[in-house]
Scaffold this motif. Structure first.
Motif, mmCIF file in Angstrom:
data_model
loop_
_atom_site.group_PDB
_atom_site.id
_atom_site.type_symbol
_atom_site.label_atom_id
_atom_site.label_comp_id
_atom_site.label_asym_id
_atom_site.label_seq_id
_atom_site.Cartn_x
_atom_site.Cartn_y
_atom_site.Cartn_z
ATOM 1 N N GLY A 55 -98.546 7.303 39.845
ATOM 2 C CA GLY A 55 -99.100 5.956 39.928
ATOM 3 C C GLY A 55 -99.677 5.681 41.307
ATOM 4 O O GLY A 55 -99.092 6.079 42.318
ATOM 5 N N VAL A 56 -100.815 5.018 41.339
ATOM 6 C CA VAL A 56 -101.463 4.663 42.607
ATOM 7 C C VAL A 56 -101.994 3.232 42.523
ATOM 8 O O VAL A 56 -101.798 2.544 41.520
ATOM 9 N N LEU A 63 -109.145 8.682 41.952
ATOM 10 C CA LEU A 63 -110.197 9.695 42.088
ATOM 11 C C LEU A 63 -110.206 10.299 43.491
ATOM 12 O O LEU A 63 -110.297 11.517 43.665
ATOM 13 N N PHE A 64 -110.095 9.435 44.503
ATOM 14 C CA PHE A 64 -110.100 9.896 45.892
ATOM 15 C C PHE A 64 -108.909 10.827 46.157
ATOM 16 O O PHE A 64 -109.068 11.914 46.724
ATOM 17 N N LEU A 65 -107.734 10.417 45.714
ATOM 18 C CA LEU A 65 -106.540 11.236 45.950
ATOM 19 C C LEU A 65 -106.584 12.524 45.134
ATOM 20 O O LEU A 65 -106.085 13.563 45.577
ATOM 21 N N GLY A 66 -107.203 12.469 43.967
ATOM 22 C CA GLY A 66 -107.394 13.686 43.181
ATOM 23 C C GLY A 66 -108.206 14.704 43.973
ATOM 24 O O GLY A 66 -107.854 15.887 44.033
ATOM 25 N N MET A 209 -97.416 12.886 47.873
ATOM 26 C CA MET A 209 -97.407 12.908 49.330
ATOM 27 C C MET A 209 -98.585 12.095 49.877
ATOM 28 O O MET A 209 -98.399 11.224 50.735
ATOM 29 N N PHE A 210 -99.781 12.339 49.374
ATOM 30 C CA PHE A 210 -100.975 11.643 49.885
ATOM 31 C C PHE A 210 -100.910 10.135 49.655
ATOM 32 O O PHE A 210 -101.369 9.361 50.481
ATOM 33 N N ARG A 211 -100.338 9.715 48.515
ATOM 34 C CA ARG A 211 -100.327 8.274 48.235
ATOM 35 C C ARG A 211 -99.321 7.557 49.118
ATOM 36 O O ARG A 211 -99.344 6.337 49.265
ATOM 37 N N GLY A 225 -102.210 10.842 55.149
ATOM 38 C CA GLY A 225 -102.404 10.310 53.805
ATOM 39 C C GLY A 225 -102.910 8.878 53.852
ATOM 40 O O GLY A 225 -103.571 8.482 54.805
ATOM 41 N N ILE A 226 -102.609 8.116 52.829
ATOM 42 C CA ILE A 226 -102.951 6.690 52.804
ATOM 43 C C ILE A 226 -101.793 5.935 52.156
ATOM 44 O O ILE A 226 -100.822 6.534 51.694
ATOM 45 N N ASN A 227 -101.938 4.604 52.135
ATOM 46 C CA ASN A 227 -101.010 3.791 51.364
ATOM 47 C C ASN A 227 -101.679 3.447 50.050
ATOM 48 O O ASN A 227 -102.642 2.695 50.022
ATOM 49 N N SER A 228 -101.209 4.021 48.974
ATOM 50 C CA SER A 228 -101.762 3.686 47.669
ATOM 51 C C SER A 228 -100.621 3.522 46.679
ATOM 52 O O SER A 228 -100.363 4.374 45.837
ATOM 53 N N ARG A 229 -99.923 2.400 46.835
ATOM 54 C CA ARG A 229 -98.745 2.168 45.988
ATOM 55 C C ARG A 229 -99.112 1.414 44.715
ATOM 56 O O ARG A 229 -99.982 0.543 44.737
#
Ligand code: PLP
Length: 368
Positions: A55-56, A63-66, A209-211, A225-229
């Motif tokens: 979940g993001v 798409l970006f994290l993919g 990890m990235f999210r 990474g980024i914050n994509s919760r």
């Protein structure tokens, strides 16, 4: 008045069920991650027939994290279509890769697999097919090309929750498929949300990890990474709605079939073409007509809201002028942008409303 989408109608169905679920999250004090997010990930993966789901915060991040999880970045090229919501292309440029456009098939409006090979270079790393309007792209041919040229495929499934390709739901056989839970999508949150499904455990671990700021343990950051919760509140709401998704998609298909019966022989109107072997979910029901703008105004005057997906193809957007494209580069996508009109489409739309819409279309075209 017939709205283009009617989220209030959906709320009326769900009101009783959503109240307690929302209150539970509020009382729990756990607002990010936690049980609801983890359960939704499991339930959505199971729904798709996929192994893993992450979940993001929204579909653009998915798409970006993919792309990030596959190691795609500066100097890489990613193939996609110009007739999509701009987010598909933003994900590529956010990852600092270069979008390379391929024109669409004139019947399905999805990527034309016959035109992909000529765009592949040494720098090409991935193809992002968009399952536009909820109709799966030609995945067998796309994955075959990907295997032949050593590319990966990231499916933009932001309009295709539950759609089937050769019997399997989108996500079931995907390397990576990305979903958006924007409120008006077939499965929509009460705010933003997104999900990535994948068949590879290693990819799912990288995505997690990235999210989460690139960390594997608190304050141990492996990568930038980024914050994509995904919010717990949204996850709890989505878990309820997921139980309705198949029935809602079926209603959309029934509505589309009814539109088709009423419009198929109207002069000057082209109804959607559905490829053999796919089961679409009609996120959008779009017709083609020459005097599109005139028809849209006429319907608006008669209380019918419509929309255009999308009026300007991405290669002609100011934001992407630096890519150096001009009018005429992708003629089929450009023609679609001039001729397509999206009619009201949602599960609660009634047949008598479709009768009314079709009657108005016929009176505009002077058709039979
Ligand atoms: C909605 C959508 C997105 C982006 O999703 P958000 O959740 O709005 O970020 C990406 N691609 C397509 C085709 C979409 O329809």
């Amino acid at each position: 008045m017939i709205p283009f989408v009617d989220l209030k109608a959906q709320y009326r169905t769900l009101k009783q069920e959503l109240g307690p679920v929302i209150n539970n999250v509020l009382a729990s004090g756990a607002f990010t991650g936690g049980e609801n997010v983890e359960s939704l990930e499991k339930e959505f993966a199971a729904f798709c027939g996929a192994r893993y789901a992450v979940g993001v915060a929204n579909g653009t991040d998915a798409l970006f994290l993919g792309l990030k999880a596959l190691g795609i970045g500066a100097g890489d090229e990613v193939i996609t279509v110009p007739n999509t919501f701009i987010a598909t292309v933003e994900a590529i440029t956010l990852a600092q890769a270069k979008p390379v456009f391929v024109d669409i098939d004139e019947k399905t409006y999805n990527i034309d697999p016959g035109k992909i090979a000529e765009k592949i270079t040494k720098r090409t790393k991935a193809i992002i097919p968009v399952h536009l309007y909820g109709q799966p792209a030609d995945l067998d041919r796309i994955y075959a090309l990907a295997r032949k040229y050593g590319l990966t495929v990231i499916e933009d499934a932001c309009q295709a929750h539950g759609a089937r390709y050769k019997g399997k739901r989108i996500g079931a056989k995907s390397r990576i498929a990305c979903f958006s839970f924007y409120p008006s999508k077939n499965l929509g949150a009460c705010g933003d949300g997104g999900m990535i499904v994948t068949d590879k455990e290693a990819v799912s671990r990288k995505l997690k990890m990235f999210r989460d700021h690139g960390q594997i343990k608190k304050y141990k950051h492996e990568v930038a990474g980024i914050n994509s919760r995904l919010d717990a509140l949204q996850a709890a709401i989505l878990r309820i709605k997921l139980g309705y998704l198949e029935a809602w998609n079926e209603k959309r298909r029934e509505n589309a079939a009814y539109y088709n019966t009423l419009l198929s022989r109207v002069k000057g109107i082209t109804i959607p073409y559905i490829s053999p072997g796919v089961r679409p979910v009609f996120h959008i029901y779009a017709i083609q007509t020459d005097n599109r703008d005139g028809l849209q105004q006429y319907l608006q005057k008669n209380g019918i809201s419509t929309a255009i997906h999308y009026p300007i193809p991405v290669h002609l957007q100011k934001a992407y002028r630096y890519l150096g494209h001009k009018k005429g580069d992708f003629p089929i996508a450009e023609k679609a942008a001039r001729h397509l009109l999206s009619l009201p489409m949602y599960p609660e739309l009634e047949l008598k409303q479709i009768d009314f819409i079709a009657a108005k279309i016929k009176s505009f075209t002077g058709g039979n």
